[in-house]
Design a protein around this motif. Structure first.
Motif, PDB file in Angstrom:
ATOM      1  N   VAL A  21       0.851  -1.198   0.000  1.00 16.49           N
ATOM      2  CA  VAL A  21       0.000   0.000   0.000  1.00 16.49           C
ATOM      3  C   VAL A  21       0.888   1.250   0.000  1.00 16.49           C
ATOM      4  O   VAL A  21       0.624   2.217  -0.728  1.00 16.49           O
ATOM      5  N   LEU A  22       1.964   1.216   0.784  1.00 20.57           N
ATOM      6  CA  LEU A  22       2.902   2.352   0.793  1.00 20.57           C
ATOM      7  C   LEU A  22       3.492   2.573  -0.603  1.00 20.57           C
ATOM      8  O   LEU A  22       3.627   3.717  -1.062  1.00 20.57           O
ATOM      9  N   ALA A  23       3.806   1.485  -1.288  1.00 21.27           N
ATOM     10  CA  ALA A  23       4.384   1.612  -2.642  1.00 21.27           C
ATOM     11  C   ALA A  23       3.356   2.229  -3.593  1.00 21.27           C
ATOM     12  O   ALA A  23       3.686   3.102  -4.407  1.00 21.27           O
ATOM     13  N   ALA A  24       2.099   1.796  -3.478  1.00 21.68           N
ATOM     14  CA  ALA A  24       1.050   2.346  -4.352  1.00 21.68           C
ATOM     15  C   ALA A  24       0.870   3.839  -4.071  1.00 21.68           C
ATOM     16  O   ALA A  24       0.778   4.657  -4.994  1.00 21.68           O
ATOM     17  N   LEU A  25       0.831   4.207  -2.795  1.00 21.67           N
ATOM     18  CA  LEU A  25       0.634   5.628  -2.455  1.00 21.67           C
ATOM     19  C   LEU A  25       1.827   6.488  -2.877  1.00 21.67           C
ATOM     20  O   LEU A  25       1.659   7.652  -3.257  1.00 21.67           O
ATOM     21  N   THR A  26       3.018   5.911  -2.805  1.00 20.20           N
ATOM     22  CA  THR A  26       4.202   6.669  -3.227  1.00 20.20           C
ATOM     23  C   THR A  26       4.061   7.070  -4.695  1.00 20.20           C
ATOM     24  O   THR A  26       4.311   8.221  -5.075  1.00 20.20           O
ATOM     25  N   LEU A  27       3.625   6.100  -5.522  1.00 25.90           N
ATOM     26  CA  LEU A  27       3.398   6.408  -6.946  1.00 25.90           C
ATOM     27  C   LEU A  27       2.282   7.439  -7.101  1.00 25.90           C
ATOM     28  O   LEU A  27       2.376   8.371  -7.898  1.00 25.90           O
ATOM     29  N   GLY A  28       1.209   7.254  -6.335  1.00 26.83           N
ATOM     30  CA  GLY A  28       0.065   8.155  -6.437  1.00 26.83           C
ATOM     31  C   GLY A  28       0.426   9.580  -6.034  1.00 26.83           C
ATOM     32  O   GLY A  28       0.095  10.548  -6.734  1.00 26.83           O
ATOM     33  N   GLY A 114      -3.422   4.831   7.066  1.00 29.61           N
ATOM     34  CA  GLY A 114      -2.189   4.493   7.785  1.00 29.61           C
ATOM     35  C   GLY A 114      -0.975   4.767   6.917  1.00 29.61           C
ATOM     36  O   GLY A 114       0.022   5.352   7.365  1.00 29.61           O
ATOM     37  N   ALA A 115      -1.069   4.372   5.643  1.00 31.41           N
ATOM     38  CA  ALA A 115       0.076   4.562   4.741  1.00 31.41           C
ATOM     39  C   ALA A 115       0.392   6.047   4.573  1.00 31.41           C
ATOM     40  O   ALA A 115       1.563   6.428   4.455  1.00 31.41           O
ATOM     41  N   SER A 116      -0.628   6.909   4.590  1.00 33.34           N
ATOM     42  CA  SER A 116      -0.347   8.348   4.442  1.00 33.34           C
ATOM     43  C   SER A 116       0.469   8.842   5.638  1.00 33.34           C
ATOM     44  O   SER A 116       1.322   9.726   5.499  1.00 33.34           O
ATOM     45  N   VAL A 117       0.213   8.260   6.812  1.00 32.96           N
ATOM     46  CA  VAL A 117       1.021   8.624   7.994  1.00 32.96           C
ATOM     47  C   VAL A 117       2.467   8.186   7.779  1.00 32.96           C
ATOM     48  O   VAL A 117       3.422   8.918   8.084  1.00 32.96           O
TER      49      VAL A 117
END
Ligand SMILES: NC(=O)c1ccc[n+]([C@@H]2O[C@H](COP(=O)([O-])OP(=O)(O)OC[C@H]3O[C@@H](n4cnc5c(N)ncnc54)[C@H](O)[C@@H]3O)[C@@H](O)[C@H]2O)c1
Length: 325
Positions: A21-28, A114-117
């Motif tokens: 999820v962190l990897a997906a958000l990093t791209l986003g 959570g990943a945004s944190v």
């Protein structure tokens, strides 16, 4: 034409990890920073006091992620044995607009929040952060801790405060089993939890009362505060004393402020959003002494990039139910 329906159990069963999820958000976030996303500020309806149902559309170019989340937050649900957050997400085909999938969004919301944190901590936490604090020990606090464990290799102590001590005990029991090397400390007040923390996360219901009123001086010099609960937990004085005030989306923050209910006390200058940090357009933390505040309201880009990965995985595994359109 048919679409894929994924229940909460189907979504969870796909086994997307916090790291993924962190990897997906990093791209986003990086796409957002480069201006490759379309995401109007979320409109909402309010059927009961302190309750909301928000519509959250987004398109992320390049990742072929487009759709809408329709999510509600109802504080009185907790007393009824229902989750505070419930909702659905529709994912669309970027080429044709045809709905591809309808899925439960509670798991997605919790994990991407959570990943945004974690992403705030990646750019804004002091180096060597070893102490985290949580005010409000519910669903979002759990996933936030999962993300902080990924992003803060020196994390050793987790300080916990909840209005209901039993909720803090449950949090410590569950998260302690997941992360046995961390030391958990139950605290009797929000300031007691926050004062020694390198990273302090607040995640209480967005209600007028009761509020912990975390005040100026309570975030330590060099600390990072991440708010998931708008301006419920920190006073205006505390937010204004920070050296930098960041957000996951400046546009949404200012649009919400304009409605006149939230964010009246935030500083006038917003120094960066997570998109600009992830795209390398603005620097992250620049000194060990800065007090930094990250106001993470939750953005639809995060939902869509996570949902797109889940959808592709569901196709691979033939998970969920096919429904005629
Ligand atoms: N920013 C985002 O992206 C995002 C996404 C989802 C939820 N949220 C917000 O996060 C917050 C928490 O959501 P959740 O799903 O974890 O809810 P939850 O009900 O699972 O947890 C909230 C916890 O806060 C505790 N609490 C209530 N009042 C308190 C107080 N005054 N002081 C300390 N603790 C208190 C409750 O006992 C509970 O344990 C809500 O405000 C929600 O709207 C934000």
């Amino acid at each position: 034409m048919e679409l894929v329906y994924l229940s909460r159990a189907d979504v969870e069963g796909l086994g997307m990890s916090m790291r993924e999820v962190l990897a997906a958000l990093t791209l986003g976030f990086a796409a957002k920073g480069r201006g490759e996303t379309e995401m109007p500020p979320k409109p909402g309806i309010h059927t009961r006091p302190d309750c909301f149902i928000h519509a959250m559309p987004a398109y992320v170019r390049g990742l072929e992620a487009a759709g809408l989340k329709w999510v509600s937050g109802y504080p009185p649900n907790v007393a009824k044995g229902l989750p505070y957050i419930t909702g659905l997400l529709i994912l669309n085909d970027c080429e044709t607009g045809v709905p591809l999938a309808v899925m439960d969004c509670a798991w997605i919301t919790a994990m991407r929040t959570g990943a945004s944190v974690g992403i705030s901590a990646r750019y804004l936490a002091p180096s060597g952060s070893s102490v985290a604090a949580f005010v409000g020990c519910g669903v979002q606090a759990r996933t936030s801790l999962m993300a902080l464990v990924e992003e803060l290799p020196a994390l050793a102590e987790v300080r916990c405060y909840d209005l209901f001590p039993e909720a803090a005990r449950r949090f410590i029991g569950e998260m302690g089993a997941l992360f046995p090397l961390l030391r958990f400390v139950a605290c009797a007040s929000a300031p007691e939890a926050v004062r020694p923390a390198d990273v302090a996360v607040t995640a209480i219901p967005i209600v007028a009362d009761p509020r912990p009123d975390l005040d100026a001086g309570m975030l330590k010099r060099g600390g990072l505060a991440v708010s998931l609960d708008y301006d419920s937990a920190w006073t205006s004085a505390a937010m204004r004393e920070c050296d930098r005030f960041c957000s996951d989306d400046v546009g949404q923050l200012l649009a919400t402020k304009e409605h006149g209910v939230y964010f009246g006390g935030i500083p006038d200058r917003i120094s960066a959003d997570l998109g600009e940090l992830a795209a390398g357009l603005k620097p992250g933390r620049e000194s060990g002494s800065e007090r930094i505040f990250s106001m993470n309201m939750g953005i639809a880009v995060d939902d869509m990039v996570t949902a797109r990965v889940l959808y592709e995985r569901a196709l691979e595994r033939r998970a969920g139910v096919r429904l005629p359109l």
